[in-house]
Design a protein around this motif. Sequence first.
Motif, PDB file in Angstrom:
ATOM      1  N   LEU A  96       0.953  -1.299   0.092  1.00 35.79           N
ATOM      2  CA  LEU A  96      -0.041   0.119  -0.198  1.00 35.79           C
ATOM      3  C   LEU A  96       0.787   1.302   0.008  1.00 35.79           C
ATOM      4  CD1 LEU A  96      -2.969  -0.916   2.538  1.00 35.79           C
ATOM      5  CD2 LEU A  96      -3.208  -0.502  -0.245  1.00 35.79           C
ATOM      6  N   GLU A  97       1.755   1.304   0.661  1.00 32.70           N
ATOM      7  CA  GLU A  97       2.902   2.419   0.745  1.00 32.70           C
ATOM      8  C   GLU A  97       3.341   2.851  -0.722  1.00 32.70           C
ATOM      9  OE1 GLU A  97       4.170  -0.649   2.730  1.00 32.70           O
ATOM     10  OE2 GLU A  97       2.603  -0.178   3.676  1.00 32.70           O
ATOM     11  N   SER A  98       3.581   1.864  -1.434  1.00 38.46           N
ATOM     12  CA  SER A  98       4.029   2.219  -2.850  1.00 38.46           C
ATOM     13  C   SER A  98       3.043   2.546  -3.862  1.00 38.46           C
ATOM     14  CB  SER A  98       4.669   0.817  -3.423  1.00 38.46           C
ATOM     15  OG  SER A  98       5.669   0.315  -2.611  1.00 38.46           O
ATOM     16  N   GLU A  99       1.540   2.428  -3.522  1.00 35.88           N
ATOM     17  CA  GLU A  99       0.674   2.942  -4.336  1.00 35.88           C
ATOM     18  C   GLU A  99       0.596   4.515  -4.570  1.00 35.88           C
ATOM     19  OE1 GLU A  99      -3.298   1.058  -3.710  1.00 35.88           O
ATOM     20  OE2 GLU A  99      -2.348  -1.039  -3.779  1.00 35.88           O
ATOM     21  N   ALA A 100      -0.034   4.749  -5.831  1.00 35.16           N
ATOM     22  CA  ALA A 100      -0.304   5.974  -5.651  1.00 35.16           C
ATOM     23  C   ALA A 100      -1.372   6.477  -4.938  1.00 35.16           C
ATOM     24  CB  ALA A 100      -0.624   6.582  -7.446  1.00 35.16           C
TER      25      ALA A 100
END
Length: 152
Positions: free
Chosen positions: A37-41
Amino acid sequence: MLNSFRLFATIVSFTVCVPALAQQRPEVGQPPAILPLESEAAPRLVAYPPLADPLARGVVIIQFKTENFRVMPVFGQDAVKVSPRIGHLHVTIDDWRGTWAHTSLDPVIVVGLAPGDHKIRLELADPSHKILATESVAVTVPDVKASGAHRH
């Protein structure tokens, strides 16, 4: 007939097993199949002005789209961890204390608003109801009785 059934069963078994193979641990140096999730826009909400024809009859239909977010009827802390992000919309009319959860990609439809100016607030909410994005739509509901428009 029996040979046809065996062939069918073999094809079905292979088809079912292929997704399982795709979920195996990635090779060293390869990205995971699902982004953390931290990597998602960041999620984004786009709300469009109400459709003109229904509005002339006093029916407010607001279409919207989301980016990096899927609207569905899922609630609770465990669902917050799902990637890609999922959740629902909170819909509030004017400054009314109440709100409702809209859990599909269908347009938001409001019937029975008094003639005049209104503000409809749409909020992207994660499954724990944390607000991730907000859009407001200004709506002027005509007096359909005064205009003689047909109500449907």
